[in-house]
Design a protein around this motif. Structure first.
Motif, PDB file in Angstrom:
ATOM      1  N   HIS A 185       0.816  -1.211   0.000  1.00  0.00           N
ATOM      2  CA  HIS A 185       0.000   0.000   0.000  1.00  0.00           C
ATOM      3  C   HIS A 185       0.853   1.267   0.000  1.00  0.00           C
ATOM      4  CE1 HIS A 185      -3.563  -2.443   0.642  1.00  0.00           C
ATOM      5  NE2 HIS A 185      -2.956  -3.040   1.672  1.00  0.00           N
ATOM      6  N   ALA A 186       2.042   1.178  -0.517  1.00  0.00           N
ATOM      7  CA  ALA A 186       2.912   2.354  -0.584  1.00  0.00           C
ATOM      8  C   ALA A 186       2.292   3.402  -1.498  1.00  0.00           C
ATOM      9  CB  ALA A 186       4.286   1.955  -1.085  1.00  0.00           C
ATOM     10  N   GLY A 187       2.519   4.696  -1.168  1.00  0.00           N
ATOM     11  CA  GLY A 187       1.955   5.771  -1.949  1.00  0.00           C
ATOM     12  C   GLY A 187       2.638   5.940  -3.291  1.00  0.00           C
ATOM     13  N   ALA A 188       1.996   6.711  -4.168  1.00  0.00           N
ATOM     14  CA  ALA A 188       2.535   6.911  -5.516  1.00  0.00           C
ATOM     15  C   ALA A 188       3.875   7.643  -5.471  1.00  0.00           C
ATOM     16  CB  ALA A 188       1.520   7.695  -6.352  1.00  0.00           C
ATOM     17  N   ASP A 189       4.012   8.633  -4.590  1.00  0.00           N
ATOM     18  CA  ASP A 189       5.280   9.366  -4.509  1.00  0.00           C
ATOM     19  C   ASP A 189       6.409   8.461  -4.037  1.00  0.00           C
ATOM     20  OD1 ASP A 189       3.994  11.645  -5.361  1.00  0.00           O
ATOM     21  OD2 ASP A 189       3.621  12.393  -3.323  1.00  0.00           O
TER      22      ASP A 189
ATOM     23  N   VAL B 138       6.611   5.176  -4.378  1.00  0.00           N
ATOM     24  CA  VAL B 138       6.953   4.234  -5.451  1.00  0.00           C
ATOM     25  C   VAL B 138       7.739   4.951  -6.551  1.00  0.00           C
ATOM     26  CG1 VAL B 138       5.988   2.740  -7.241  1.00  0.00           C
ATOM     27  CG2 VAL B 138       5.006   2.728  -4.936  1.00  0.00           C
ATOM     28  N   ALA B 139       7.329   6.179  -6.891  1.00  0.00           N
ATOM     29  CA  ALA B 139       8.012   6.932  -7.941  1.00  0.00           C
ATOM     30  C   ALA B 139       9.461   7.223  -7.546  1.00  0.00           C
ATOM     31  CB  ALA B 139       7.257   8.230  -8.229  1.00  0.00           C
ATOM     32  N   ASP B 140       9.690   7.597  -6.279  1.00  0.00           N
ATOM     33  CA  ASP B 140      11.063   7.876  -5.838  1.00  0.00           C
ATOM     34  C   ASP B 140      11.909   6.601  -5.866  1.00  0.00           C
ATOM     35  OD1 ASP B 140      10.402  10.495  -5.497  1.00  0.00           O
ATOM     36  OD2 ASP B 140       9.992  10.314  -3.333  1.00  0.00           O
ATOM     37  N   ALA B 141      11.325   5.477  -5.398  1.00  0.00           N
ATOM     38  CA  ALA B 141      12.092   4.225  -5.400  1.00  0.00           C
ATOM     39  C   ALA B 141      12.411   3.783  -6.816  1.00  0.00           C
ATOM     40  CB  ALA B 141      11.299   3.141  -4.673  1.00  0.00           C
ATOM     41  N   ALA B 142      11.467   3.952  -7.748  1.00  0.00           N
ATOM     42  CA  ALA B 142      11.726   3.579  -9.145  1.00  0.00           C
ATOM     43  C   ALA B 142      12.781   4.491  -9.758  1.00  0.00           C
ATOM     44  CB  ALA B 142      10.422   3.638  -9.951  1.00  0.00           C
ATOM     45  N   SER B 143      12.754   5.775  -9.412  1.00  0.00           N
ATOM     46  CA  SER B 143      13.765   6.704  -9.927  1.00  0.00           C
ATOM     47  C   SER B 143      15.154   6.312  -9.443  1.00  0.00           C
ATOM     48  CB  SER B 143      13.421   8.141  -9.491  1.00  0.00           C
ATOM     49  OG  SER B 143      12.155   8.536 -10.017  1.00  0.00           O
ATOM     50  N   ASP B 144      15.242   5.935  -8.155  1.00  0.00           N
ATOM     51  CA  ASP B 144      16.541   5.511  -7.634  1.00  0.00           C
ATOM     52  C   ASP B 144      17.022   4.247  -8.342  1.00  0.00           C
ATOM     53  OD1 ASP B 144      16.409   7.637  -5.928  1.00  0.00           O
ATOM     54  OD2 ASP B 144      15.665   6.481  -4.201  1.00  0.00           O
ATOM     55  N   ARG B 145      16.100   3.300  -8.593  1.00  0.00           N
ATOM     56  CA  ARG B 145      16.509   2.066  -9.249  1.00  0.00           C
ATOM     57  C   ARG B 145      16.976   2.341 -10.681  1.00  0.00           C
ATOM     58  NH1 ARG B 145      15.558  -3.306  -8.577  1.00  0.00           N
ATOM     59  NH2 ARG B 145      15.810  -2.713  -6.388  1.00  0.00           N
ATOM     60  N   LEU B 146      16.320   3.268 -11.366  1.00  0.00           N
ATOM     61  CA  LEU B 146      16.669   3.575 -12.757  1.00  0.00           C
ATOM     62  C   LEU B 146      17.776   4.627 -12.855  1.00  0.00           C
ATOM     63  CD1 LEU B 146      13.098   3.663 -14.330  1.00  0.00           C
ATOM     64  CD2 LEU B 146      14.743   1.782 -14.381  1.00  0.00           C
TER      65      LEU B 146
ATOM     66  N   THR C 182      10.900  12.677 -11.465  1.00  0.00           N
ATOM     67  CA  THR C 182      10.671  12.464 -12.895  1.00  0.00           C
ATOM     68  C   THR C 182       9.419  11.633 -13.140  1.00  0.00           C
ATOM     69  OG1 THR C 182      13.071  12.554 -13.242  1.00  0.00           O
ATOM     70  CG2 THR C 182      11.716  11.631 -15.018  1.00  0.00           C
ATOM     71  N   LEU C 183       9.141  10.675 -12.254  1.00  0.00           N
ATOM     72  CA  LEU C 183       8.043   9.721 -12.500  1.00  0.00           C
ATOM     73  C   LEU C 183       6.736  10.086 -11.769  1.00  0.00           C
ATOM     74  CD1 LEU C 183      10.066   6.396 -12.181  1.00  0.00           C
ATOM     75  CD2 LEU C 183       9.467   7.656 -14.256  1.00  0.00           C
ATOM     76  N   GLN C 184       6.728  11.197 -11.006  1.00  0.00           N
ATOM     77  CA  GLN C 184       5.497  11.552 -10.283  1.00  0.00           C
ATOM     78  C   GLN C 184       4.341  11.863 -11.240  1.00  0.00           C
ATOM     79  OE1 GLN C 184       8.294  11.876  -8.827  1.00  0.00           O
ATOM     80  NE2 GLN C 184       7.918  11.389  -6.670  1.00  0.00           N
ATOM     81  N   ALA C 185       4.632  12.535 -12.343  1.00  0.00           N
ATOM     82  CA  ALA C 185       3.558  12.887 -13.287  1.00  0.00           C
ATOM     83  C   ALA C 185       2.964  11.639 -13.923  1.00  0.00           C
ATOM     84  CB  ALA C 185       4.113  13.817 -14.358  1.00  0.00           C
ATOM     85  N   LEU C 186       3.815  10.598 -14.109  1.00  0.00           N
ATOM     86  CA  LEU C 186       3.314   9.379 -14.734  1.00  0.00           C
ATOM     87  C   LEU C 186       2.438   8.575 -13.780  1.00  0.00           C
ATOM     88  CD1 LEU C 186       3.280   7.412 -17.110  1.00  0.00           C
ATOM     89  CD2 LEU C 186       5.416   6.426 -16.229  1.00  0.00           C
TER      90      LEU C 186
END
Length: 411
Positions: free
Chosen positions: A339-343, A345-353, A359-363
């Motif tokens: 149940h992690a929030g969108a922000d 998840v977006a930050d964790a995905a940005s760090d992984r990439l 960058t991914l918050q708008a998506l």
């Protein structure tokens, strides 16, 4: 209760259910036919009763045998030797009347004043067995009086009433000047006798005095003989609308204002509607007994919701569903809570990439698509993001680990 299981756990078939066999189509048609026939019979009977005109034998009719008729009084007169000539035509009654005849009639409301005067002129005596306010005013014989008398004796100088006895009248009259009041007093009497001119005129309300059901009460029969038995011949005229001389202007009605074809068309539409209702009507079948819980495949619910969303053409709702699915899968792959929030998840995905955060918050949390083209673009970008995260995870796991001693040797 409905249980939804994943596809791999939904190998068992749905629970069986039992249902009673529906009645055959022939029985259904027969049942509806019987109902339709009964409805038509009731409608025809009601219509027949509604449009049936009143019978020709009305109140105080000398040939009527019901309670309101005067056949019993006519028979008593004949037994006393009085000739009773019943006429239902004004013209025939006029030819049968002479100065030695008693003309008898109920309230002649179907005649004009001129016709009534012409009819009564040749008679020696005229007896009105019932009357109305207009007739009282036309004759000038008196007016309506209030109250009733429990029992009234003649109390007047009319010799033929001396042996009548007492009567009980429901309607009283106040006599005019020169008119004799019998069976009452000057304030209210049941019988008025006017001998001021020729012919002699007598007024009485005889509906509850001379009717077949009341003639045997008190002195009613004796009063009838005293009124109608003074001459050897009685002409009993029966007023009716068929013999009326009143010419009234026709009143415009809905039927007269519409074209002739409207009524048949309405009847045809009603019949067609009834036939359609019978044809399309279906009786509710028996209730189906179903064993619970029912196993439903997860893929069935997914496809069903997808079809509903596609039919509704709800691009924002579909886009949000795609985002929610991508967010849950990314959280699981990135080691985050479900149940992690969108922000987050977006930050964790940005760090992984290895791309800047934000960058991914708008998506993952930006505006939802408004049309199908934007929805397709969003789905493509979300799929690319998941693919990139998967690829980066596989790359990280496949990279070799450098031993510390080898690193020192290299140095």
């Amino acid at each position: 209760m409905t249980v939804i299981e994943p596809d791999h756990a939904a190998s068992s078939p749905a629970a069986p259910f039992t249902a009673e066999r529906r009645p055959s189509r022939a029985k259904t048609i027969i049942g509806w036919t019987i109902v339709a026939v009964l409805v038509l019979i009731v409608a025809m009977v009601g219509l027949r009763v509604a449009v049936t005109a009143p019978g020709a034998r009305g109140a105080l009719d000398p040939e009527a045998r019901d309670d309101g008729g005067a056949l019993a009084l006519a028979d008593i007169l004949r037994d006393q030797g009085v000739e009773v000539d019943v006429r239902r035509s004004r013209a025939e009654a006029l030819t049968a009347i002479d100065e030695d005849t008693t003309l008898v009639m109920a309230n002649p409301y179907t005649l004009t004043d001129e016709a009534l005067e012409t009819l009564t002129a040749p008679a020696g005596r005229v007896v009105f067995l019932s009357t109305g306010t207009h007739l009282l005013n036309e004759l000038g014989i008196g007016e309506n009086a209030t109250g009733t008398l429990p029992a009234a004796a003649p109390d007047c100088d009319v010799a033929e009433f001396a042996r009548v006895g007492t009567i009980r009248a429901d309607r009283l009259f106040t006599p005019a000047d020169g008119v004799q009041a019998c069976f009452g007093d000057a304030e209210g009497a049941a019988v008025l006798v006017d001998r001021r001119s020729t012919p002699e005129r007598v007024v009485v309300e005889g509906t509850r005095l001379f009717g077949n059901a009341y003639l045997a009460e008190n002195g009613n029969a004796a009063l009838g003989l005293a009124l109608l038995g003074q001459t050897d011949r009685v002409v009993w005229y029966v007023p009716s609308f068929a013999d009326s001389d009143i010419e009234a202007e026709p009143v415009d009605t809905l039927g007269s204002l519409t074209p002739p074809w409207v009524t048949p068309a309405i009847l045809l539409l009603i019949i067609a509607g009834i036939a359609t209702a019978i044809w399309r009507g279906q009786r509710f079948g028996p209730l189906v007994a179903e064993t619970l819980p029912v196993t439903v495949r997860a893929s069935e619910t997914m496809h069903g919701r997808a079809r509903l969303t596609a039919r509704a053409a709800d691009a924002p709702h579909a886009g949000q569903a795609l985002r929610d699915g991508t967010q849950r899968r990314l959280a699981r792959r990135l080691g985050l809570a479900v149940h992690a929030g969108a922000d987050e998840v977006a930050d964790a995905a940005s760090d992984r990439l290895r791309i800047p955060r934000g960058t991914l918050q708008a998506l993952l949390a930006g505006p939802l698509p408004e049309n199908d083209a934007a929805l397709v673009d969003l789905a493509r970008r979300l799929d690319e993001l998941e693919t990139a995260v998967d690829d980066s995870t596989h790359v990280d796991r496949s990279e070799p680990t450098t031993h510390p001693r080898e690193a020192e040797g290299n140095t």
